[in-house]
Write a protein that holds these residues in place. Structure first.
Motif, PDB file in Angstrom:
ATOM      1  N   ARG A 483      12.094   6.507   5.761  1.00  0.00           N
ATOM      2  CA  ARG A 483      11.274   5.486   6.432  1.00  0.00           C
ATOM      3  C   ARG A 483      10.260   4.875   5.470  1.00  0.00           C
ATOM      4  O   ARG A 483       9.841   3.734   5.640  1.00  0.00           O
ATOM      5  CB  ARG A 483      10.537   6.100   7.627  1.00  0.00           C
ATOM      6  N   PHE A 484       9.875   5.650   4.469  1.00  0.00           N
ATOM      7  CA  PHE A 484       8.907   5.174   3.482  1.00  0.00           C
ATOM      8  C   PHE A 484       9.581   4.639   2.218  1.00  0.00           C
ATOM      9  O   PHE A 484       8.900   4.155   1.317  1.00  0.00           O
ATOM     10  CB  PHE A 484       7.963   6.325   3.088  1.00  0.00           C
ATOM     11  N   GLY A 485      10.910   4.784   2.130  1.00  0.00           N
ATOM     12  CA  GLY A 485      11.617   4.307   0.951  1.00  0.00           C
ATOM     13  C   GLY A 485      12.035   5.393  -0.013  1.00  0.00           C
ATOM     14  O   GLY A 485      12.565   5.095  -1.089  1.00  0.00           O
ATOM     15  N   THR A 490      15.290   0.515  -3.192  1.00  0.00           N
ATOM     16  CA  THR A 490      14.184  -0.306  -2.698  1.00  0.00           C
ATOM     17  C   THR A 490      14.602  -1.750  -2.436  1.00  0.00           C
ATOM     18  O   THR A 490      13.919  -2.466  -1.716  1.00  0.00           O
ATOM     19  CB  THR A 490      13.029  -0.321  -3.715  1.00  0.00           C
ATOM     20  N   GLN A 528      10.586   3.774  -6.051  1.00  0.00           N
ATOM     21  CA  GLN A 528      10.572   4.309  -4.689  1.00  0.00           C
ATOM     22  C   GLN A 528       9.197   4.857  -4.339  1.00  0.00           C
ATOM     23  O   GLN A 528       8.722   4.693  -3.207  1.00  0.00           O
ATOM     24  CB  GLN A 528      11.630   5.404  -4.550  1.00  0.00           C
ATOM     25  N   GLN A 531       7.064   1.869  -3.480  1.00  0.00           N
ATOM     26  CA  GLN A 531       7.355   1.363  -2.140  1.00  0.00           C
ATOM     27  C   GLN A 531       6.794   2.302  -1.070  1.00  0.00           C
ATOM     28  O   GLN A 531       6.295   1.862  -0.028  1.00  0.00           O
ATOM     29  CB  GLN A 531       8.871   1.201  -1.964  1.00  0.00           C
ATOM     30  N   TYR A 532       6.862   3.578  -1.337  1.00  0.00           N
ATOM     31  CA  TYR A 532       6.347   4.614  -0.440  1.00  0.00           C
ATOM     32  C   TYR A 532       4.843   4.463  -0.223  1.00  0.00           C
ATOM     33  O   TYR A 532       4.358   4.385   0.921  1.00  0.00           O
ATOM     34  CB  TYR A 532       6.706   5.963  -1.059  1.00  0.00           C
ATOM     35  N   THR A 535       3.968   1.377   1.680  1.00  0.00           N
ATOM     36  CA  THR A 535       4.242   1.501   3.121  1.00  0.00           C
ATOM     37  C   THR A 535       3.084   2.196   3.833  1.00  0.00           C
ATOM     38  O   THR A 535       2.694   1.807   4.945  1.00  0.00           O
ATOM     39  CB  THR A 535       5.548   2.278   3.337  1.00  0.00           C
ATOM     40  N   ARG A 542       7.964  -1.012   5.416  1.00  0.00           N
ATOM     41  CA  ARG A 542       8.626  -0.844   4.119  1.00  0.00           C
ATOM     42  C   ARG A 542       9.016  -2.223   3.608  1.00  0.00           C
ATOM     43  O   ARG A 542       9.940  -2.869   4.109  1.00  0.00           O
ATOM     44  CB  ARG A 542       9.853   0.069   4.258  1.00  0.00           C
TER      45      ARG A 542
END
Length: 680
Positions: A483-485, A490, A528, A531-532, A535, A542
């Motif tokens: 859900r967070f990447g 990505t 990642q 991106q995490y 988020t 995301r």
């Protein structure tokens, strides 16, 4: 008794042979009629229409010449030119329709009198083809062949060509002839009506003058322009921008057939890596097309522009070149020695996904040599340790094994039957009551391991077995991380991104679920991680990271490019948490930097102003059989537009395992100096 003979009563049976002449007569009649019609048509073509067709044949020929255009420019977010084009004069050849090998041979020999090119790439087959196009040499080769075919036949060509290729030492060409043979090879390899470069580098003024004055003897040969990529502000961004093939190298072998079907020619420049490759269709532009008609009687040429062509569109990046350069220097200078394998940092806008910088340095642990490796952020995955704990605790909250109001778990060493003890760094033997927030502050391994057991349908007790652990616990954790990447690509606008590695989840690996809960099993890329943290920072969306902000098109006779496209913010998914659940994570990550007590893991990041929230991580690894660490830190300004992820893999065990913190502090300082004011 004999039958009486009755005169006049017996009739002869009709003989089938009597009908054949009738059929033949009919067929012969049809053939005669067809021959007559054919004769009439021949008379019509050869006599009545003779003048018309001769006029058409002698009226002239027409070909279409294609002229290459400049690739699009590339700018950083401040408008600084990162990639431009440098034009130099070149000698080109536009291959006419239906030109014979003999005519190309003649042109190549003429051109070879005035220009010299590198002939080291002359192929054996073209060497042989050029050699036998001379009539005397052809006869000399044929004298060595038994049962040689007649001159002018395909079999004769095959025989003598094959013989020369097998006995090249017996049929030498001098340097000037090899020069002409190489020119012939370039001409022969071109497609009909396509333009190729005969010489694109180091063309002298004398060569240009000689070719220009003698074009009537070299049909199709012209003086043109050859564009190469130019980097007016240095090549510091090369590891993101990528490379473009040269006309000498031609189209990449792995894609040559695909590119040819898309209208490329074999010596076209094409993006071969990174941004140049990903945005090839945008940067390439449209070739200028000119129809050239030749009067059959006078030999005069007339031209008509069919398509004026269009230079490639330009890319405007989200990256700040000065900040990118400073990030590279920080990583290179502050990276530990020993067995350290590299250092990587990504700085992202959590609201848009635009990257301010993505720095990377790879270090050869044998030689200590450092190499720029910005793309390591998307194609090198590492174990990141406790930095995954915000995602793990969110997963526990969303699966209702803890709640924002009741998240109490006592930190104790975890002892599974017949396995070594696993404990938090700050609590090897005792018990320590924690909430989700203080578990993040102190980076408790025990807390998230017990959370994993609850997700798997059981609770911890000393010397327990994992036999009763539900198999779906792996999927619950990985779904929560995704859900967070984490563990998924990505979607960044660069080629070559990997998703990282996921370990096996068989019954024999159930114990590894404990390691998964605190970031010691699956691997993730620095992108990642960026991106995490983005988020978390933006409220749970995301966002797809990107390095291109907009695309513009160059306007003729104008210094201002017209905006074509602005890259939109793209949401790839949402966490789906409640405000209360999110606040648990925000409070815990704030305590990592600003909490109180002896076990605050990120207190040394308090120097960063304005205040940041963060999570650090340390993971045990092995490099060349020796115990090493990876050090990770993610951080963001609450309610701000910037987040940072730093990953340093392969640190020697003797080195401070929190090395990611001083690098993170330096990255933040550079951001406020180069990109934004810390007072904003």
């Amino acid at each position: 008794m004999q039958r009486p003979n009755r005169r006049g009563s017996a009739r002869k049976a009709p003989n089938s042979l009597t009908r054949i002449p009738i059929r033949l007569n009919i067929l012969m009649g049809i053939v005669i009629l067809m021959l007559g019609a054919l004769g009439i048509q021949l008379v019509n073509l050869q006599i009545r229409s003779h003048t018309k067709f001769v006029a058409e044949i002698t009226s002239g020929t027409q070909s279409v010449e294609k002229e290459k255009v400049q690739r699009g420019m590339i700018y950083d977010t401040t408008g600084k030119v990162l990639v431009a084009n440098k034009g130099s004069q070149a000698i080109t050849y536009n291959k006419p329709k239906n030109i014979s090998e003999a005519k190309m041979y003649e042109i190549a020999n003429e051109v070879a009198k005035y220009i010299q090119i590198d002939s080291t790439q002359l192929s054996d087959s073209n060497y042989a083809t050029y050699y036998i196009l001379d009539e005397a040499r052809n006869k000399a080769v044929a004298a060595h062949i038994k049962n040689v075919a007649e001159i002018g036949t395909d079999e004769r060509v095959r025989q003598v060509t094959s013989y020369v290729m097998k006995h090249m030492d017996e049929f030498p060409l001098d340097d000037q002839q090899k020069n002409a043979a190489m020119l012939y090879q370039k001409m022969a390899n071109a497609y009909s009506l396509s333009t190729v470069y005969l010489k694109e580098n180091d063309v002298t003024a004398d060569e240009i003058a000689n070719i220009g004055e003698r074009q009537s003897k070299m049909p199709g040969v012209k003086v043109g322009l050859y564009y190469t990529r130019d980097y007016p502000n240095g090549d510091a961004m090369q590891s993101i921008i990528g490379s473009v093939s040269t006309s000498k190298a031609g189209l990449p072998d792995s894609k040559v057939n695909t590119l040819l079907t898309q209208g490329y020619e074999r010596d076209d420049n094409v993006g071969t890596s990174y941004l140049e490759q990903y945005y090839e269709s945008t940067l390439r532009g449209t070739k200028k097309q000119t129809a050239v008609s030749t009067d059959g009687k006078t030999g005069e040429n007339t031209t008509d522009v069919i398509n004026a062509g269009q230079a490639g569109d330009s890319l405007h990046l989200t990256i700040n070149a000065k900040f990118q350069e400073d990030i590279q220097n920080i990583l290179s200078e502050k990276m530990p020695g020993g067995l350290t394998q590299g250092a990587y940092a990504v700085v992202i806008n959590p609201k848009t996904g635009g990257l301010y910088a993505m720095g990377g340095v790879y270090r050869d642990s044998d030689t200590g040599q450092k190499t720029p490796d910005a793309l390591g952020n998307i194609n090198r995955a590492q174990v990141v340790g406790s930095a995954v704990k915000p995602a793990m605790i969110t997963t526990g909250l969303m699966n209702n094994v803890i709640t924002p109001q009741n998240s109490n778990i006592t930190d104790v060493p975890i002892q599974i039957a017949a396995t070594a003890k696993k404990a938090s760094w700050f609590n090897q033997n005792g018990s320590f009551p924690l909430t989700a927030q203080t578990a993040l502050q102190n980076s408790s391994n025990s807390y998230v391991m017990q959370l994993m057991l609850k997700l798997g349908g059981t609770s911890y007790f000393p010397n327990m077995s994992l036999a009763s652990l539900n198999d779906d616990v792996w999927q619950k954790m990985r779904n929560g991380f995704a859900r967070f990447g984490l563990g998924v690509r990505t979607g960044i606008d660069l080629p070559g991104e990997i998703a990282g590695l996921k370990g096996p989840t068989d019954d024999a690996d159930k114990g590894k679920a404990l390691d998964e809960s605190f970031g010691q099993y699956d691997t993730y890329t620095p992108m990642q991680m960026a991106q995490y943290v983005a988020t978390i920072a933006n409220g749970g969306y995301r966002i797809r990271p990107h390095v291109v902000e907009s695309i513009t098109q160059r306007q003729e006779n104008s210094s201002i490019d017209q905006l074509q496209t602005t890259i939109p913010t793209q949401t790839l998914g949402t966490v789906g948490w409640t405000d209360d659940q999110r606040n648990v994570i925000l409070e815990g990550m704030h305590l990592v930097v600003h909490g109180s007590g002896p076990y605050v893991t990120g207190a040394s990041m308090k120097t960063v102003k304005p205040d940041i929230s963060a999570k650090t991580g340390t993971a045990e690894t092995f490099t060349k059989g020796q115990s090493t660490y990876s050090s990770t830190a993610i951080s963001f300004v609450p309610d701000g537009n910037v987040a940072v992820a730093v990953v340093i893999p392969g640190i020697s065990a003797q080195t401070d395992d929190s090395v990611s913190i001083p690098i993170t502090n330096a990255v933040w300082q550079a951001f406020w100096n180069d990109v934004e004011s810390s007072g904003n």
